[in-house]
Structure formats: structure tokens, C-alpha cells
Scaffold this motif. Sequence first.
Motif, PDB file in Angstrom:
ATOM      1  N   PHE A  69      -1.622   6.198  15.383  1.00 25.27           N
ATOM      2  CA  PHE A  69      -1.687   7.255  14.376  1.00 25.27           C
ATOM      3  C   PHE A  69      -0.308   7.865  14.107  1.00 25.27           C
ATOM      4  CE2 PHE A  69      -6.367   8.073  15.743  1.00 25.27           C
ATOM      5  CZ  PHE A  69      -6.753   6.925  15.075  1.00 25.27           C
ATOM      6  N   LEU A  70       0.748   7.130  14.377  1.00 25.27           N
ATOM      7  CA  LEU A  70       2.118   7.464  13.981  1.00 25.27           C
ATOM      8  C   LEU A  70       2.632   8.767  14.594  1.00 25.27           C
ATOM      9  CD1 LEU A  70       1.694   6.589  10.191  1.00 25.27           C
ATOM     10  CD2 LEU A  70       2.120   5.038  12.091  1.00 25.27           C
ATOM     11  N   GLY A  71       2.168   9.079  15.779  1.00 30.19           N
ATOM     12  CA  GLY A  71       2.696  10.267  16.455  1.00 30.19           C
ATOM     13  C   GLY A  71       1.607  11.091  17.123  1.00 30.19           C
ATOM     14  N   LEU A 156      11.560   0.078  20.575  1.00 22.48           N
ATOM     15  CA  LEU A 156      12.586   0.203  19.540  1.00 22.48           C
ATOM     16  C   LEU A 156      12.938  -1.175  19.012  1.00 22.48           C
ATOM     17  CD1 LEU A 156      15.089   2.871  20.898  1.00 22.48           C
ATOM     18  CD2 LEU A 156      13.370   3.099  19.113  1.00 22.48           C
ATOM     19  N   GLN A 157      12.895  -1.300  17.682  1.00 22.98           N
ATOM     20  CA  GLN A 157      13.262  -2.572  17.063  1.00 22.98           C
ATOM     21  C   GLN A 157      14.393  -2.334  16.102  1.00 22.98           C
ATOM     22  OE1 GLN A 157       9.581  -3.951  15.187  1.00 22.98           O
ATOM     23  NE2 GLN A 157       9.742  -5.705  16.569  1.00 22.98           N
ATOM     24  N   GLY A 158      15.272  -3.330  15.938  1.00 23.54           N
ATOM     25  CA  GLY A 158      16.292  -3.264  14.894  1.00 23.54           C
ATOM     26  C   GLY A 158      17.423  -2.313  15.227  1.00 23.54           C
ATOM     27  N   LEU A 195       5.893   2.074   3.840  1.00 19.51           N
ATOM     28  CA  LEU A 195       5.520   3.400   4.330  1.00 19.51           C
ATOM     29  C   LEU A 195       4.043   3.395   4.738  1.00 19.51           C
ATOM     30  CD1 LEU A 195       6.364   6.851   2.884  1.00 19.51           C
ATOM     31  CD2 LEU A 195       3.969   6.259   3.224  1.00 19.51           C
ATOM     32  N   TYR A 196       3.785   3.951   5.924  1.00 16.04           N
ATOM     33  CA  TYR A 196       2.413   4.125   6.414  1.00 16.04           C
ATOM     34  C   TYR A 196       2.182   5.606   6.650  1.00 16.04           C
ATOM     35  CZ  TYR A 196       2.462  -0.890   7.181  1.00 16.04           C
ATOM     36  OH  TYR A 196       2.539  -2.242   7.001  1.00 16.04           O
ATOM     37  N   TYR A 197       0.962   6.068   6.435  1.00 14.39           N
ATOM     38  CA  TYR A 197       0.665   7.480   6.706  1.00 14.39           C
ATOM     39  C   TYR A 197      -0.687   7.629   7.367  1.00 14.39           C
ATOM     40  CZ  TYR A 197      -2.073   7.215   2.354  1.00 14.39           C
ATOM     41  OH  TYR A 197      -2.965   6.872   1.384  1.00 14.39           O
ATOM     42  N   ARG A 204      -7.367   4.838  10.568  1.00 12.14           N
ATOM     43  CA  ARG A 204      -6.168   4.080  10.925  1.00 12.14           C
ATOM     44  C   ARG A 204      -5.052   4.453   9.958  1.00 12.14           C
ATOM     45  NH1 ARG A 204      -5.808   0.277   7.019  1.00 12.14           N
ATOM     46  NH2 ARG A 204      -7.661   0.350   5.719  1.00 12.14           N
ATOM     47  N   ALA A 205      -3.833   4.058  10.289  1.00 11.38           N
ATOM     48  CA  ALA A 205      -2.710   4.323   9.390  1.00 11.38           C
ATOM     49  C   ALA A 205      -2.874   3.482   8.129  1.00 11.38           C
ATOM     50  CB  ALA A 205      -1.401   3.980  10.094  1.00 11.38           C
ATOM     51  N   VAL A 206      -2.555   4.100   6.984  1.00  7.63           N
ATOM     52  CA  VAL A 206      -2.768   3.456   5.685  1.00  7.63           C
ATOM     53  C   VAL A 206      -1.409   3.204   5.042  1.00  7.63           C
ATOM     54  CG1 VAL A 206      -3.792   3.776   3.400  1.00  7.63           C
ATOM     55  CG2 VAL A 206      -4.928   4.718   5.408  1.00  7.63           C
ATOM     56  N   ILE A 236       3.972  10.209   9.008  1.00  5.69           N
ATOM     57  CA  ILE A 236       4.487   9.106   8.194  1.00  5.69           C
ATOM     58  C   ILE A 236       5.382   8.223   9.046  1.00  5.69           C
ATOM     59  CG2 ILE A 236       6.149   8.566   6.357  1.00  5.69           C
ATOM     60  CD1 ILE A 236       5.012  10.767   4.729  1.00  5.69           C
ATOM     61  N   CYS A 237       5.287   6.926   8.839  1.00  8.54           N
ATOM     62  CA  CYS A 237       6.234   5.985   9.437  1.00  8.54           C
ATOM     63  C   CYS A 237       6.773   5.111   8.316  1.00  8.54           C
ATOM     64  CB  CYS A 237       5.522   5.127  10.481  1.00  8.54           C
ATOM     65  SG  CYS A 237       6.495   3.708  11.003  1.00  8.54           S
ATOM     66  N   VAL A 238       8.103   5.024   8.227  1.00  6.89           N
ATOM     67  CA  VAL A 238       8.698   4.061   7.298  1.00  6.89           C
ATOM     68  C   VAL A 238       9.353   2.992   8.159  1.00  6.89           C
ATOM     69  CG1 VAL A 238      10.282   3.671   5.397  1.00  6.89           C
ATOM     70  CG2 VAL A 238       9.106   5.859   5.589  1.00  6.89           C
ATOM     71  N   ASN A 239       8.755   1.824   8.176  1.00 11.14           N
ATOM     72  CA  ASN A 239       9.360   0.711   8.908  1.00 11.14           C
ATOM     73  C   ASN A 239       9.670  -0.377   7.901  1.00 11.14           C
ATOM     74  OD1 ASN A 239       6.898  -0.482   8.397  1.00 11.14           O
ATOM     75  ND2 ASN A 239       6.172  -0.366  10.526  1.00 11.14           N
ATOM     76  N   GLY A 240       9.989  -1.555   8.361  1.00 15.44           N
ATOM     77  CA  GLY A 240      10.347  -2.577   7.388  1.00 15.44           C
ATOM     78  C   GLY A 240      10.496  -3.907   8.058  1.00 15.44           C
ATOM     79  N   SER A 241      10.718  -4.894   7.229  1.00 13.13           N
ATOM     80  CA  SER A 241      10.873  -6.224   7.790  1.00 13.13           C
ATOM     81  C   SER A 241      11.800  -7.031   6.906  1.00 13.13           C
ATOM     82  CB  SER A 241       9.515  -6.899   7.866  1.00 13.13           C
ATOM     83  OG  SER A 241       8.948  -6.919   6.580  1.00 13.13           O
ATOM     84  N   SER A 242      12.409  -8.016   7.495  1.00 18.38           N
ATOM     85  CA  SER A 242      13.201  -8.988   6.750  1.00 18.38           C
ATOM     86  C   SER A 242      12.993 -10.305   7.479  1.00 18.38           C
ATOM     87  CB  SER A 242      14.674  -8.597   6.768  1.00 18.38           C
ATOM     88  OG  SER A 242      15.195  -8.806   8.058  1.00 18.38           O
TER      89      SER A 242
HETATM   90  C1  LIG Z   1       4.896  -0.831  10.467  1.00 15.69           C
HETATM   91  O1  LIG Z   1       4.004   0.165  10.926  1.00 15.69           O
HETATM   92  C2  LIG Z   1       2.634  -0.134  10.698  1.00 15.69           C
HETATM   93  C3  LIG Z   1       1.834   1.083  11.122  1.00 15.69           C
HETATM   94  O2  LIG Z   1       2.123   1.431  12.420  1.00 15.69           O
HETATM   95  C4  LIG Z   1       2.256  -1.393  11.440  1.00 15.69           C
HETATM   96  O3  LIG Z   1       0.907  -1.678  11.184  1.00 15.69           O
HETATM   97  C5  LIG Z   1       3.151  -2.528  10.971  1.00 15.69           C
HETATM   98  O4  LIG Z   1       2.891  -3.692  11.742  1.00 15.69           O
HETATM   99  C6  LIG Z   1       4.622  -2.150  11.144  1.00 15.69           C
HETATM  100  N1  LIG Z   1       5.437  -3.181  10.550  1.00 15.69           N
HETATM  101  C7  LIG Z   1       6.504  -3.689  11.170  1.00 15.69           C
HETATM  102  C8  LIG Z   1       7.234  -4.744  10.467  1.00 15.69           C
HETATM  103  O5  LIG Z   1       6.845  -3.300  12.280  1.00 15.69           O
END
Ligand SMILES: *[C@@H]1O[C@H](CO)[C@@H](O)[C@H](O)[C@H]1NC(C)=O
Length: 411
Positions: A69-71, A156-158, A195-197, A204-206, A236-242
Motif C-alpha cells: 500500500f505504498l507506505g 532499493l533499485q536503480g 505512478l501508483y496510488y 491494492r495500489a492502482v 503515491i509511488c512513482v517508479n519506472g522501468s527501462s
Molecule cells: C512499481 O510499483 C508498483 C506498485 O507498488 C508495482 O506493482 C510495480 O511492479 C513497480 N514497478 C517496477 C518497475 O518496479
Amino acid sequence: MEGAHNGRAWAATTATCLLLDPGEMHQKLRYPKWVYLSFLLMMLGHSYSSSRHMTVDPPHNLKIVDPGFLGHLNLQWQPPLTLGMFQHCTVQYELRYRNVDSEDWETIITKKLNYEDGFDLNQGVEAKIQTLLTGHCTNGSDVHSKWIQTSFWIPLQGEPETKIQEMQCINYNWKSLHCTWKPGEKIPKGANYNLYYWYKGLDRAVQCADYIESNGRHVGCQFPSMELAEYQDFNICVNGSSLALPLRASYFSFQLQNIVKPSPPEQLNLTQRNPEELHLEWKPPEGPVPSHCLTYEVQFQEDDASWVSRSTEKEMITLQKSNGSRRFCIWVRDKVNIYCANEGFWSEWSSQQCLEEQQDDDSWLLFIIIPVTLIMLNAILVASLLVQKQRTCLKQVLGKKEVHFYHEAIY
Ligand SMILES: *[C@@H]1O[C@H](CO)[C@@H](O)[C@H](O)[C@H]1NC(C)=O
Ligand SMILES: *[C@@H]1O[C@H](CO)[C@@H](O)[C@H](O)[C@H]1NC(C)=O
Ligand SMILES: *[C@@H]1O[C@H](CO)[C@@H](O)[C@H](O)[C@H]1NC(C)=O
């Protein structure tokens, strides 16, 4: 034995902290120092006399569980394995927890075996717990176990430079939530953010459904209507991928009523009641912000003087006008007040209203001066034309000398 001692040391530290809490210092310093000292000694003495020879097992298996739940985390534990001589006592737990970068522990006393709260997942979380027995079952003294402790970090990633920057979330007119950010300083080609919230009520986080994009990359999110999410943590969580590398996630938590930027006040009506008094009325903006939730700032300017501010909770203000000022301009902005939110943003300024003094005396004068001047100019023109004509006539009749004589006579 050592555990119980430790527990007391904690209690003593807390007592000292309470005494020196800067917020309360103002009031508390009115008492002489010896009052605090004797209180402290009393606490320490009490701890030595009572619980040195009475201990109990600590709870076991303290865990910090992340339900995604992002925290919003769940702290869980199991009861002590044995209670020894305190079989018949009611068991309580003293739980302390904090983000590792925070100086203060939250302290909870509970009979339950779990506790939930919000944390900042950009940081680690630590928690500790002890068994606590009180009351007549322990003959009036407090019995503590030693503390058991645990901690939790989101993996921790990245690289840190891949984190988004300058995140800003605004709840426009308490109706439409927008968040915007800038990409990290160093992000791999083709990387994008998501972005997930989450708030209590979602299972669950959306993920954001309506991203704001710039150069093909997500730089913001427009949320759907969020009426049920007020007055509770909004995570809120702002994560990302490449393809190449993961990006560092950022976490944010706020309450929606605390980031409201209302629309500006409407229908300003500025009137002059008497020569020295101006009255301004306005309407709160249309929309869901309750009018009792607004506070206003009025700014006005007289002639070219600097702007002056006034605050008011009402939807009107009466202002004294300086003697002799001719132009008076005014505007208003609004913000959610302290009764409805802890903080917020000022709206934009409303449209500007100005009153210009009817320049009675001057226009009066102008109406007189201009025609009079024109008439006088005319008269002078006619007069000089006449003189010119006479001079020509005389010249013809009398000759040069007499004209000169005549000329001198005129002047
Ligand atoms: C980003 O966060 C969401 C929610 O926690 C998760 O479901 C998702 O796998 C994460 N994405 C990456 C690339 O870590
Ligand atoms: C409380 O006091 C009673 C009598 O004074 C004694 O029998 C009992 O063991 C004491 N209990 C504890 C927990 O010390
Ligand atoms: C404005 O003028 C009135 C009357 O001429 C006078 O009584 C008053 O003191 C003046 N006020 C200021 C602020 O100069």
C-alpha cells in the motif's frame, strides 16, 4: 534484568525529552529547575525499587509487513512464550516505531498483536516492542520485558539520479487532483515512469489511468474523482522501468484536503459608501469547496502607492480611503482555512476592481479655462490683425516717420 533496566532507561530518556520539548518549554520553564530534577530522580528511584527483581519475557516474532500500500505498513508480533509468575496478569505491549531519519518514536500501548500506520518508504522503518504488566496483578508496580527490535527497507533499485524530481500535487478547487514531476537527472534511453496510488478503500495500489506526457515520457497524472479519499493518507509511488536498468522509486504521502488550490473569488462588487469608506463584497468560487472552509486575502492600492494586504474570513470588507486619493484598485484571493485543512495553496487573484474618483473640481475648472483661453486668444489675434491693418493704412497716408511715431505711441 538488563532488559528491564534498559526499558527504564528509555522511560527516563522520554521523561527528559518531554521536559525539554521546545513547544512546551515556554510554559514549563515557569517552574523552578528542582521540580524537574526531583521528578526525574523519583522516576529513576521508582524504576530501581520496583522492577529490578521482576521481569517478564518479551513478545516474539516482531515483523514489519508491507501489504503493497505504498507506505501503509503492518506491525505484527506474538505474545511472550511464558508469563512465569504473572500468569493471571493482563498482558499489554508498548510498541515504538519510526522512520529511521526521524528523531522521535511514536509510542503505542496496546493489548492487540498488530498495529498499522503510514510510513515514508523513501526511508527505512524501525520498530521495537516490550511486554508491559501493570496494575494490582503486579502489586502496583510496572513490569517491563526487554525490548525486541526489527527494521524494514523497501529493496532499493536503480541509481538515485534516476528518481523523479520536483513532484508537485495540487487538488484544484477540491475537485481535480493533478500531480506533475520532472524526469531524473540521469535516466537511461527509453525509460519511462509510472505512478501508483493507494488510499484506504482500495484493495491494492492502482496505476494512473490518465498520464500527462512530454516528449513521449510520463511527467504527470490526472486523477479521477477522489471524493472518498479525503482526510486520510493518500500514498503515491512513482517508479519506472527501462530495458537496461531499473529506476529508483519515490514515495509521497499527503491528505487531499491539505493540497487544495481553490478557484479565485467571483462577482466582486466595489462600492463607495461615503467619501472616506469603500466596501467590497464577493462570492466564494463555484464548486465543492464549502464556503465556511475559505479564508481571504484582500489587496488594495491607492493611486501609485504600494499594495496593502488585509485578511478576512468574511465575504466582504470595508476599507478607509485616504484623503485625496483618486484611484482605488482591489482584488481578492482565497485559501482553505485552518478549520478544514492543515495547509493549502492560495488561489490566483480574482479580477481587479477599480474606482476612479470623479474629478469634480478639476473638470469644472477645465470647462471654464479652455473656452476662456480660446476666447482670449481669439481676441488677441483679432486685435493684432487690426493693428497690422491700421499700420499699413497709416504708412500709405503719412509716410515712414509718422508711422514710427505712431508705433511708439501705441507701446
Ligand atoms: C512499481 O510499483 C508498483 C506498485 O507498488 C508495482 O506493482 C510495480 O511492479 C513497480 N514497478 C517496477 C518497475 O518496479
Ligand atoms: C504481591 O503481594 C502478595 C502479598 O503481599 C504476594 O503474595 C505476591 O507474590 C505479590 N505478587 C507479586 C507479583 O509480586
Ligand atoms: C481627512 O480629512 C478630514 C477632513 O478634512 C480630516 O478630519 C481627517 O483627519 C483626514 N484624514 C487623514 C488621514 O488625513
